[in-house]
Design an enzyme around this catalytic site. Structure first.
Site, mmCIF file in Angstrom:
data_model
loop_
_atom_site.group_PDB
_atom_site.id
_atom_site.type_symbol
_atom_site.label_atom_id
_atom_site.label_comp_id
_atom_site.label_asym_id
_atom_site.label_seq_id
_atom_site.Cartn_x
_atom_site.Cartn_y
_atom_site.Cartn_z
ATOM 1 N N LYS A 183 0.797 -1.234 0.000
ATOM 2 C CA LYS A 183 0.000 0.000 0.000
ATOM 3 C C LYS A 183 0.833 1.289 0.000
ATOM 4 O O LYS A 183 0.391 2.302 -0.504
ATOM 5 C CB LYS A 183 -0.928 0.027 1.218
ATOM 6 C CG LYS A 183 -2.098 -0.925 1.076
ATOM 7 C CD LYS A 183 -3.066 -0.788 2.229
ATOM 8 C CE LYS A 183 -4.183 -1.778 2.067
ATOM 9 N NZ LYS A 183 -5.222 -1.646 3.058
ATOM 10 N N ASN A 206 -4.859 2.135 -1.770
ATOM 11 C CA ASN A 206 -5.346 0.751 -1.856
ATOM 12 C C ASN A 206 -6.065 0.464 -3.176
ATOM 13 O O ASN A 206 -6.586 -0.627 -3.366
ATOM 14 C CB ASN A 206 -6.259 0.401 -0.669
ATOM 15 C CG ASN A 206 -7.659 0.935 -0.880
ATOM 16 O OD1 ASN A 206 -7.824 2.036 -1.402
ATOM 17 N ND2 ASN A 206 -8.650 0.158 -0.513
ATOM 18 N N GLY A 219 -3.467 0.598 17.879
ATOM 19 C CA GLY A 219 -2.570 0.411 16.742
ATOM 20 C C GLY A 219 -2.037 1.743 16.253
ATOM 21 O O GLY A 219 -2.633 2.803 16.521
ATOM 22 N N GLY A 279 -0.118 1.626 12.960
ATOM 23 C CA GLY A 279 0.396 1.327 11.623
ATOM 24 C C GLY A 279 -0.438 2.014 10.550
ATOM 25 O O GLY A 279 -1.177 2.969 10.841
ATOM 26 N N GLY A 280 -0.328 1.518 9.324
ATOM 27 C CA GLY A 280 -1.031 2.127 8.194
ATOM 28 C C GLY A 280 -2.544 2.134 8.386
ATOM 29 O O GLY A 280 -3.214 3.138 8.083
ATOM 30 N N ALA A 281 -3.093 1.041 8.906
ATOM 31 C CA ALA A 281 -4.546 0.963 9.083
ATOM 32 C C ALA A 281 -5.005 1.999 10.110
ATOM 33 O O ALA A 281 -6.024 2.677 9.921
ATOM 34 C CB ALA A 281 -4.931 -0.442 9.532
ATOM 35 N N GLY A 302 -14.996 -6.630 10.516
ATOM 36 C CA GLY A 302 -14.119 -6.039 9.504
ATOM 37 C C GLY A 302 -14.670 -6.199 8.094
ATOM 38 O O GLY A 302 -14.310 -5.442 7.182
HETATM 39 P P1 ATR Z 1 -0.986 -2.056 9.032
HETATM 40 O O1 ATR Z 1 -0.463 -1.160 7.956
HETATM 41 O O2 ATR Z 1 -1.876 -3.154 8.552
HETATM 42 O O3 ATR Z 1 -1.614 -1.281 10.142
HETATM 43 P P2 ATR Z 1 1.536 -2.320 10.379
HETATM 44 O O4 ATR Z 1 1.959 -0.996 9.908
HETATM 45 O O5 ATR Z 1 2.524 -3.432 10.386
HETATM 46 O O6 ATR Z 1 0.289 -2.856 9.585
HETATM 47 O O7 ATR Z 1 0.944 -2.133 11.864
HETATM 48 C C1 ATR Z 1 0.531 -3.206 12.611
HETATM 49 C C2 ATR Z 1 -0.016 -2.707 13.934
HETATM 50 O O8 ATR Z 1 -0.393 -3.849 14.709
HETATM 51 C C3 ATR Z 1 0.985 -1.942 14.771
HETATM 52 O O9 ATR Z 1 0.321 -0.964 15.520
HETATM 53 C C4 ATR Z 1 1.544 -3.043 15.695
HETATM 54 O O10 ATR Z 1 2.028 -2.584 16.928
HETATM 55 P P3 ATR Z 1 3.575 -2.105 17.104
HETATM 56 O O11 ATR Z 1 3.648 -0.750 16.507
HETATM 57 O O12 ATR Z 1 3.783 -2.125 18.567
HETATM 58 O O13 ATR Z 1 4.398 -3.134 16.374
HETATM 59 C C5 ATR Z 1 0.281 -3.825 15.954
HETATM 60 N N1 ATR Z 1 0.558 -5.173 16.394
HETATM 61 C C6 ATR Z 1 0.933 -6.233 15.634
HETATM 62 N N2 ATR Z 1 1.076 -7.342 16.390
HETATM 63 C C7 ATR Z 1 0.795 -6.976 17.678
HETATM 64 C C8 ATR Z 1 0.727 -7.661 18.926
HETATM 65 N N3 ATR Z 1 0.989 -8.977 19.011
HETATM 66 N N4 ATR Z 1 0.365 -6.970 20.026
HETATM 67 C C9 ATR Z 1 0.077 -5.650 19.948
HETATM 68 N N5 ATR Z 1 0.107 -4.923 18.786
HETATM 69 C C10 ATR Z 1 0.449 -5.588 17.672
#
Ligand code: ATR
Length: 270
Positions: free
Chosen positions: A67, A88, A126, A128-130, A234
């Site tokens: 993305k 997307n 969270g 991340g991108g989402a 979702g």
């Molecule tokens: P996306 O673009 O789909 O949001 P991403 O940028 O990889 O994907 O972000 C994933 C999110 O899920 C992040 O907020 C990540 O937390 P961290 O910033 O601490 O890594 C969160 N995440 C993934 N696995 C996790 C877990 N087991 N417990 C808590 N947060 C998790």
């Protein structure tokens, strides 16, 4: 008489592929449009974009992990995608490739189906991108957004960028907190039975949305229901963002009832 080639659309990477194929093809068939939608597994983002140009593919849905990366290969992206930093959907007008973000529309529309958002207190889990996409959309309705994220640096950076509060890790989030809506924007629960929160840590009677849609009935979605919440799957977000994609690919209004039916059928089978 020779039959002309169908107008080709597709998705690149990720598990949304199967759902997109079912929804878009059902919509194309319903309106008798000469489009077809397939799932690609490209070796690279650049390869997919090159193929789109060379083969005249009309539209591509882009999922993780492409993305952000695809943006550099496009001719243009819309303002929202620029702000969010993720695309997307790519549309090929025959000369130029333009990127869009329909995830924001999908997430906000899924929420608006069950609640108003104006001045609501919202917890986003969270960073991340989402999470960025969802926060960008929510900011049009409310400033009361609290972000929880495991990684502090990422949490702080998102909070600063969007002018929202970073509250620390998940250990700081409890069922007696004052919020109306909680949204899981982490990948926890994707293709697993894990959940970011169990029912005892979710505020009863609040609204809970999971952006994870594989499995369609995530553990968080079930736990939220068990806590007496309005739980949004979702798949609602996926459905709405797909309707917007249809409109970008075809220039026509999406037959929403068809998308609704495909998603409902998928949900009923689980
Ligand atoms: P996306 O673009 O789909 O949001 P991403 O940028 O990889 O994907 O972000 C994933 C999110 O899920 C992040 O907020 C990540 O937390 P961290 O910033 O601490 O890594 C969160 N995440 C993934 N696995 C996790 C877990 N087991 N417990 C808590 N947060 C998790």
């Amino acid at each position: 008489m020779a039959k002309s080639n169908p107008i080709l659309c597709g998705s690149i990477a990720g598990s949304i592929g199967g759902m997109g194929v079912k929804m878009h093809n059902a919509a194309f068939r319903h309106l008798n449009l000469p489009y077809t939608y397939v799932s690609f597994e490209p070796r690279s983002a650049k390869g997919a974009v090159d193929a789109m140009r060379n083969l005249g593919i009309r539209g591509l849905g882009v999922t993780m992990p492409f993305k952000e990366e695809v943006i550099q290969y496009l001719d243009d992206i819309d303002e929202m995608s620029k702000d969010i930093g993720a695309v997307n959907t790519i549309v090929n007008d025959g000369e130029r490739l333009k990127g869009y973000n329909t995830d924001e529309y999908g997430a906000i529309t899924a929420l608006l189906e069950v609640t108003s958002l104006k001045n609501r207190k919202i917890v986003v889990i969270g960073a991340g991108g989402a999470a960025k996409t969802v926060i960008w959309g929510l900011k049009r309705y409310t400033d009361a957004i609290a972000v929880y994220n495991r990684n502090q640096d990422k949490g702080n950076s998102v909070a600063q960028r969007f002018g929202v509060a970073y509250m620390g890790g998940l250990e700081n989030l409890n069922a007696d907190m004052d919020y109306d809506i909680l949204i899981n924007c982490t990948s926890v629960g994707f293709k697993s039975e894990a959940t970011i929160l169990t029912r005892d840590r979710i505020k009863p009677k609040s609204i809970v949305m999971d952006i994870v849609f594989t499995p369609v009935a995530t553990t968080l979605w079930k736990e939220a229901q068990a806590a007496g919440c309005t739980a949004i799957s979702g798949t609602r977000m996926i459905m709405h963002q797909a309707c917007r994609q249809f409109e970008l690919y075809t220039g026509l209004d999406a037959p929403r009832e068809i998308y609704e039916k495909v998603i409902t059928d998928i949900l009923n089978k689980t």
